[in-house]
Design an enzyme around this catalytic site. Structure first.
Site, PDB file in Angstrom:
ATOM      1  CG  HIS A  44       8.780  54.042 -29.323  1.00 14.01           C
ATOM      2  ND1 HIS A  44       9.356  54.169 -30.101  1.00 14.01           N
ATOM      3  CD2 HIS A  44       8.354  52.538 -29.627  1.00 14.01           C
ATOM      4  CE1 HIS A  44       9.901  53.260 -31.047  1.00 14.01           C
ATOM      5  NE2 HIS A  44       9.316  52.372 -30.580  1.00 14.01           N
ATOM      6  NE  ARG A  69       8.241  49.692 -25.280  1.00 12.17           N
ATOM      7  CZ  ARG A  69       7.327  49.742 -26.396  1.00 12.17           C
ATOM      8  NH1 ARG A  69       7.265  48.517 -27.174  1.00 12.17           N
ATOM      9  NH2 ARG A  69       6.941  51.028 -26.995  1.00 12.17           N
ATOM     10  CG  ASP A  83      19.023  48.750  -8.345  1.00  6.53           C
ATOM     11  OD1 ASP A  83      18.757  47.618  -8.040  1.00  6.53           O
ATOM     12  OD2 ASP A  83      20.206  49.231  -8.712  1.00  6.53           O
ATOM     13  CD  GLU A 148       9.049  44.868 -30.910  1.00  7.87           C
ATOM     14  OE1 GLU A 148       8.032  45.539 -31.024  1.00  7.87           O
ATOM     15  OE2 GLU A 148       9.834  45.151 -29.947  1.00  7.87           O
ATOM     16  CG  ASP A 174       8.764  47.674 -33.952  1.00  6.79           C
ATOM     17  OD1 ASP A 174       9.451  48.438 -34.828  1.00  6.79           O
ATOM     18  OD2 ASP A 174       8.422  48.224 -32.809  1.00  6.79           O
TER      19      ASP A 174
HETATM   20  C1  3PY Z   1       4.821  47.711 -31.427  1.00  3.60           C
HETATM   21  O1  3PY Z   1       3.670  47.496 -31.815  1.00  3.60           O
HETATM   22  O2  3PY Z   1       5.506  47.529 -32.084  1.00  3.60           O
HETATM   23  C2  3PY Z   1       4.966  47.784 -30.170  1.00  3.60           C
HETATM   24  O3  3PY Z   1       6.016  47.825 -29.725  1.00  3.60           O
HETATM   25  C3  3PY Z   1       3.771  48.211 -29.173  1.00  3.60           C
HETATM   26  O4  3PY Z   1       3.010  47.477 -29.117  1.00  3.60           O
HETATM   27 MG    MG Z   2       7.618  47.723 -31.030  1.00  2.00          MG
END
Ligand code: 3PY
Ligand code: MG
Length: 261
Positions: A44, A69, A83, A148, A174
């Site tokens: 993000h 991430r 890498d 999530e 999420d």
């Molecule tokens: C979320 O809250 O969905 C995340 O990926 C980060 O915490």
């Molecule tokens: Mg998330």
């Protein structure tokens, strides 16, 4: 040794800071604070491989674990992130044990996995200066999968049981969306789902992590046994600090100490 894995082994809660500003300079500033880990966000935040590399180099002198991430758990991206030297990966949206197994394979060289092989040309191997790199680099990898979604909640035990999955991390935003509470991760229904998920991860003997929304939330998660917690974001620190400074100066009660920054 991987600093995050060491903290897990020692049973010491590891405190992290989310990095979304996507610059080496701010990463270096945050590194000076002494966090156990910093999480560089390719999902993000406006990061590319090049900006991630710069941030990795900026925090290299510090005793912290850089976590990255990728935008998605794709083997090609995982190969590239590894890498350039990330050892710890936080993979978003992992919903099943099959998916988790494929992610583990993406982090291992053959025959254990499918990671493409580079050694002398990769930063991860010290540009070929580590003779045991190909044989041993998997030992330092920390694969963290994000729980999530409703589907992921159903599959926690199966995901946690996958060999090579080192930790599970709840994404409250999420998860709230997936449960029908978009933008309301504080709703008691979502909070109850999170508390149960954290308990199940711990019962499965895997380190549980979470993104805390504030300091009280972070403390509560640590008290409840979370192994690692993201306790804030670089953007939050900057924007809250900027607002607080301006408000302190404008308000008649503005204290001189809050202005002396
Ligand atoms: C979320 O809250 O969905 C995340 O990926 C980060 O915490
Ligand atoms: Mg998330």
């Amino acid at each position: 040794m991987n600093i995050l894995k060491k903290a897990f082994a020692d049973g010491r809660p590891a405190l992290g800071l989310w990095q979304a500003l996507a610059t080496p300079y701010t990463a270096e500033i945050c590194a000076h604070a002494g966090f156990d880990w910093l999480m560089f966000d390719g999902e993000h935040a406006p990061n590319t491989l090049q900006t991630l590399l710069g941030q990795l180099q900026a925090v290299a002198p510090f005793s912290l674990e850089p976590v990255a991430r990728p935008p998605i758990g794709d083997p090609v991206l995982i190969k590239q992130y590894l890498d350039i030297g990330f050892r710890s990966l936080l993979i978003p949206m992992v919903d099943s044990a099959d998916q988790a197994q494929r992610l583990v394979a993406a982090t291992r060289f053959p025959p254990a996995g499918i990671r493409g092989v580079a050694s002398a040309t990769s930063r991860a191997s010290g540009f070929g200066s580590r003779p045991d790199y190909l044989a041993r680099t998997h030992e330092d990898i920390c694969l963290i999968v994000q729980i999530e979604s409703r589907a992921a909640l159903e599959n926690i035990e199966a995901i946690a049981a996958v060999p090579g999955v080192d930790a599970l991390f709840i994404g409250p935003a999420d998860l709230a969306g997936s449960l029908g509470y978009l933008g309301r991760s504080g709703d008691p229904v979502v909070q109850d789902a999170i508390a149960k998920a954290l308990g199940r991860i711990r019962a499965a003997n895997k380190p549980a992590g979470i993104f805390a929304v504030d300091v009280a939330d972070a403390r509560a998660r640590i008290d409840a046994g979370a192994a690692f917690v993201s306790i804030g974001t670089d953007i939050g620190l900057l924007s809250n600090g900027a607002r607080a400074l301006l408000n302190a100066c404008r308000s008649p009660q503005g204290s001189s100490s809050s202005l002396a920054q």
